[in-house]
Motif scaffolding. Structure first.
Motif, PDB file in Angstrom:
ATOM      1  N   TRP A 239       0.823  -1.215   0.000  1.00 59.14           N
ATOM      2  CA  TRP A 239       0.000   0.000   0.000  1.00 59.14           C
ATOM      3  C   TRP A 239       0.854   1.261   0.000  1.00 59.14           C
ATOM      4  O   TRP A 239       0.418   2.314  -0.491  1.00 59.14           O
ATOM      5  N   LEU A 240       2.085   1.176   0.533  1.00 55.07           N
ATOM      6  CA  LEU A 240       2.886   2.374   0.771  1.00 55.07           C
ATOM      7  C   LEU A 240       3.323   3.076  -0.511  1.00 55.07           C
ATOM      8  O   LEU A 240       3.091   4.292  -0.659  1.00 55.07           O
ATOM      9  N   PRO A 241       3.983   2.377  -1.470  1.00 52.10           N
ATOM     10  CA  PRO A 241       4.414   3.100  -2.674  1.00 52.10           C
ATOM     11  C   PRO A 241       3.249   3.677  -3.468  1.00 52.10           C
ATOM     12  O   PRO A 241       3.358   4.790  -4.005  1.00 52.10           O
ATOM     13  N   ASP A 242       2.129   2.953  -3.540  1.00 50.60           N
ATOM     14  CA  ASP A 242       0.967   3.494  -4.253  1.00 50.60           C
ATOM     15  C   ASP A 242       0.444   4.750  -3.576  1.00 50.60           C
ATOM     16  O   ASP A 242       0.113   5.747  -4.238  1.00 50.60           O
ATOM     17  N   ALA A 243       0.360   4.712  -2.245  1.00 50.40           N
ATOM     18  CA  ALA A 243      -0.139   5.870  -1.512  1.00 50.40           C
ATOM     19  C   ALA A 243       0.790   7.060  -1.691  1.00 50.40           C
ATOM     20  O   ALA A 243       0.343   8.198  -1.894  1.00 50.40           O
ATOM     21  N   HIS A 244       2.090   6.835  -1.625  1.00 51.21           N
ATOM     22  CA  HIS A 244       3.050   7.930  -1.754  1.00 51.21           C
ATOM     23  C   HIS A 244       3.047   8.536  -3.146  1.00 51.21           C
ATOM     24  O   HIS A 244       3.086   9.760  -3.316  1.00 51.21           O
ATOM     25  N   VAL A 245       3.036   7.695  -4.159  1.00 49.60           N
ATOM     26  CA  VAL A 245       3.111   8.198  -5.533  1.00 49.60           C
ATOM     27  C   VAL A 245       1.888   9.032  -5.873  1.00 49.60           C
ATOM     28  O   VAL A 245       1.986  10.068  -6.541  1.00 49.60           O
ATOM     29  N   GLU A 246       0.719   8.610  -5.401  1.00 48.03           N
ATOM     30  CA  GLU A 246      -0.509   9.330  -5.733  1.00 48.03           C
ATOM     31  C   GLU A 246      -0.806  10.475  -4.766  1.00 48.03           C
ATOM     32  O   GLU A 246      -1.559  11.391  -5.100  1.00 48.03           O
ATOM     33  N   ALA A 247      -0.236  10.451  -3.570  1.00 47.47           N
ATOM     34  CA  ALA A 247      -0.532  11.482  -2.573  1.00 47.47           C
ATOM     35  C   ALA A 247       0.050  12.821  -2.987  1.00 47.47           C
ATOM     36  O   ALA A 247       1.098  12.886  -3.652  1.00 47.47           O
ATOM     37  N   PRO A 248      -0.591  13.939  -2.602  1.00 43.31           N
ATOM     38  CA  PRO A 248       0.044  15.250  -2.786  1.00 43.31           C
ATOM     39  C   PRO A 248       1.279  15.335  -1.902  1.00 43.31           C
ATOM     40  O   PRO A 248       1.446  14.535  -0.969  1.00 43.31           O
ATOM     41  N   THR A 249       2.141  16.291  -2.158  1.00 44.38           N
ATOM     42  CA  THR A 249       3.414  16.365  -1.446  1.00 44.38           C
ATOM     43  C   THR A 249       3.215  16.459   0.061  1.00 44.38           C
ATOM     44  O   THR A 249       3.862  15.737   0.831  1.00 44.38           O
ATOM     45  N   GLY A 250       2.333  17.342   0.510  1.00 42.64           N
ATOM     46  CA  GLY A 250       2.094  17.460   1.944  1.00 42.64           C
ATOM     47  C   GLY A 250       1.595  16.174   2.559  1.00 42.64           C
ATOM     48  O   GLY A 250       1.970  15.820   3.684  1.00 42.64           O
ATOM     49  N   GLY A 251       0.753  15.440   1.840  1.00 40.73           N
ATOM     50  CA  GLY A 251       0.280  14.158   2.328  1.00 40.73           C
ATOM     51  C   GLY A 251       1.407  13.146   2.456  1.00 40.73           C
ATOM     52  O   GLY A 251       1.466  12.384   3.423  1.00 40.73           O
ATOM     53  N   SER A 252       2.322  13.124   1.473  1.00 41.10           N
ATOM     54  CA  SER A 252       3.463  12.215   1.549  1.00 41.10           C
ATOM     55  C   SER A 252       4.356  12.535   2.735  1.00 41.10           C
ATOM     56  O   SER A 252       4.888  11.638   3.399  1.00 41.10           O
ATOM     57  N   VAL A 253       4.549  13.830   3.007  1.00 39.16           N
ATOM     58  CA  VAL A 253       5.388  14.234   4.139  1.00 39.16           C
ATOM     59  C   VAL A 253       4.811  13.698   5.446  1.00 39.16           C
ATOM     60  O   VAL A 253       5.528  13.118   6.276  1.00 39.16           O
ATOM     61  N   LEU A 254       3.512  13.882   5.650  1.00 44.81           N
ATOM     62  CA  LEU A 254       2.885  13.429   6.895  1.00 44.81           C
ATOM     63  C   LEU A 254       2.769  11.906   6.941  1.00 44.81           C
ATOM     64  O   LEU A 254       2.903  11.300   8.011  1.00 44.81           O
ATOM     65  N   LEU A 255       2.539  11.296   5.799  1.00 50.52           N
ATOM     66  CA  LEU A 255       2.430   9.840   5.755  1.00 50.52           C
ATOM     67  C   LEU A 255       3.737   9.186   6.153  1.00 50.52           C
ATOM     68  O   LEU A 255       3.774   8.296   7.011  1.00 50.52           O
ATOM     69  N   ALA A 256       4.850   9.615   5.540  1.00 43.42           N
ATOM     70  CA  ALA A 256       6.152   9.025   5.847  1.00 43.42           C
ATOM     71  C   ALA A 256       6.687   9.524   7.176  1.00 43.42           C
ATOM     72  O   ALA A 256       7.276   8.769   7.951  1.00 43.42           O
ATOM     73  N   GLY A 257       6.495  10.825   7.438  1.00 45.95           N
ATOM     74  CA  GLY A 257       7.105  11.412   8.623  1.00 45.95           C
ATOM     75  C   GLY A 257       6.398  11.059   9.907  1.00 45.95           C
ATOM     76  O   GLY A 257       7.058  10.892  10.948  1.00 45.95           O
ATOM     77  N   LEU A 258       5.068  10.916   9.882  1.00 49.15           N
ATOM     78  CA  LEU A 258       4.307  10.689  11.110  1.00 49.15           C
ATOM     79  C   LEU A 258       3.608   9.332  11.152  1.00 49.15           C
ATOM     80  O   LEU A 258       3.761   8.581  12.117  1.00 49.15           O
ATOM     81  N   LEU A 259       2.824   9.017  10.124  1.00 53.15           N
ATOM     82  CA  LEU A 259       1.970   7.844  10.227  1.00 53.15           C
ATOM     83  C   LEU A 259       2.763   6.546  10.332  1.00 53.15           C
ATOM     84  O   LEU A 259       2.346   5.615  11.025  1.00 53.15           O
ATOM     85  N   LEU A 260       3.909   6.459   9.655  1.00 50.51           N
ATOM     86  CA  LEU A 260       4.732   5.256   9.808  1.00 50.51           C
ATOM     87  C   LEU A 260       5.268   5.137  11.227  1.00 50.51           C
ATOM     88  O   LEU A 260       5.479   4.033  11.739  1.00 50.51           O
TER      89      LEU A 260
END
Length: 492
Positions: A239-260
């Protein structure tokens, strides 16, 4: 006593609600909330001088700034609003505050429904903060689930062409894992005959002599799955690479930086601390998953041409090292795990911001076709270089002390098995150097005439993270001194 944590929670909650209602002024409300939250967090950090220690015959961990109020109380059920912090949670709260501010500043020019966008950013950080302070099972789960909803809408509305597929896949994977986690936590409460859903009562019940080891091991594996999908662990990482590639930049930052990091924190707090014998009897499984994540994350990173997808897969590799540090079950290992989570949150946030700026500026993230961007965009090139060098573990940058501590802890517990993550780190350095050589240097290629350097808002957002990378790379003791004042040093 002033209820500091509740005041911080109310600050974020009020800021989030007002942001949703503020219309075009939403970015200013979000900025004010983020600055206020950061200053309150720094004040909390400054006032945190020592960990209260342990109490009772079983050595129950005590937490600073603790609050506990009855929420639901009937003869057969007691649920409390119980919160508190230690060095582990405080470091991750600090990460939350910095990433929230950096994301708000970086996304300052967001024009599509700014009130909804900035409100979702703050709601994600609110949920993460709640996870880090919650010391009641159901309160913890409430905040845990609160982080899924805003990220689902960030990806699904502001994402790329396949945003709906990526958002749904993210939600299904993480929500199913959350249900397994909740069932396992409730099973721990009922099988151990805990007096309530509070962490302290659960700790007492599970550390008593009457809790069977086999039951601990089975419940630990269930929690390991529930938290591990959020890491993510192999093979539940897709799920991670798909979510990151499609997410807007701010979403990717919070996804990788916080949610993981929620997965790592939950594993330490609610699985390792509560069920240490469960980890001891299933450690070979955790080691195997950690090594598989380290190796497979690196292999997949080597085969990527998309800059954002490469960074996403490298996150699997780095979080695998976090899992390995947790699995060695020592004070040094858990110290390394928390340092690595903080370092990865900052570095991955910078790299995803930089990859977003590359896409905005050049219209592509293809590493192979894009070349020689430094003369046209020197500031952006500098940000990419700092993030890449930090990610590969260059000394004097934030990842080096964390990775060195993790390797030292692995050597202390596993001996020559440390060579495996060490070799993988060398390979990681290789693909980051290859990426920099292709994208930053050489004769310019596929550079649009209108390409220009990053604007002041994107620069400011990335500069916040660059400052942290350098500060805590040179002076990691600021973080270490806080982490050691926590239950992490109650382990062998």
């Amino acid at each position: 006593m002033v209820p500091v944590l509740s005041l911080l929670l109310l600050t974020l909650l009020a800021g989030t609600v007002v942001t949703f209602l503020a219309g075009r002024r939403a970015r200013w409300v979000a900025l004010a909330t983020s600055v206020g939250f950061l200053f309150e967090t720094l004040w909390l950090l400054d006032s945190y001088t020592s960990w209260p220690g342990r109490s009772g015959a079983l050595g129950v961990p005590q937490y600073s700034d603790g609050e506990s109020y009855a929420w639901i109380s009937v003869p057969w059920l007691h649920i409390n609003y119980t919160v508190g912090i230690d060095g582990i949670s405080l470091i991750l709260i600090l990460l939350t505050a910095f990433l929230q501010l950096a994301t708000v500043v970086y996304c300052w020019t967001e024009s599509r429904r700014p009130s909804a966008w900035f409100g979702l950013v703050l709601l994600t950080c609110l949920g993460s903060f709640g996870v880090f302070i919650a010391l009641d099972v159901l309160l913890f789960f409430l905040f845990w689930e609160a982080t899924l909803i805003p990220m689902f809408f960030m990806i699904g509305f502001w994402g790329g062409p396949r945003r709906r597929y990526a958002a749904l896949k993210f939600f299904v994977y993480t929500h199913v894992a959350s249900i397994v986690m909740l069932v396992a936590l409730l099973a721990v409460v009922f099988y151990a005959h805990a007096a309530s859903f509070d962490f302290s009562d659960i700790y007492i019940a599970t550390h008593s002599s009457g809790f069977p080891i086999v039951t601990q091991a089975m419940l630990f594996l269930a929690l390991f799955f529930g938290f591990g999908v959020k890491f993510p662990i192999v093979p539940f990482h897709t799920w991670l690479p798909d979510a990151h590639v499609e997410a807007p930049t701010g979403g990717s930052v919070l996804l990788a930086g916080l949610l993981l990091k929620l997965g790592g924190y939950g594993l330490i707090r609610w699985a390792v601390e509560v069920l240490p014998q469960g980890l001891a009897h299933t450690s070979w499984i955790v080691y195997g998953v950690a090594f598989a994540s380290i190796i497979w994350g690196t292999v997949l990173s080597l085969s990527q041409r998309d800059l954002k997808r490469m960074i996403a897969y490298s996150s699997i590799n780095h979080m695998g090292i976090v899992l390995l540090a947790i699995a060695v079950y020592s004070s040094l290992g858990l110290l390394a795990a928390v340092l690595l989570m903080f370092a990865h949150g900052v570095v991955s946030g910078l790299l995803f911001m930089a990859s977003g700026s590359v896409h905005h500026t050049f219209g592509t993230r293809d590493i192979v076709t894009l070349r020689g961007i430094t003369p046209r965009t020197p500031v952006l090139a500098t940000m990419i270089m700092v993030g890449s060098l930090a990610s590969l573990g260059l000394p004097a940058l934030i990842s080096f002390p964390a990775e060195f501590t993790a390797l030292l802890a692995t050597w202390d517990r596993l001996g020559y098995w440390v060579l495996l993550p060490l070799v993988i780190l060398v390979v990681t350095a290789g693909f980051y150097l290859w990426m920099m050589q292709r994208v930053l240097f050489g004769p310019p290629q596929n550079i649009p005439e209108k390409a220009h350097d990053v604007d002041v808002y994107e620069t400011a957002g990335m500069a916040i993270l660059v400052a942290l990378i350098i500060l805590y790379g040179v002076l990691p003791g600021f973080l270490v001194n806080v982490i050691v004042n926590s239950p992490v040093y109650g382990f062998p």
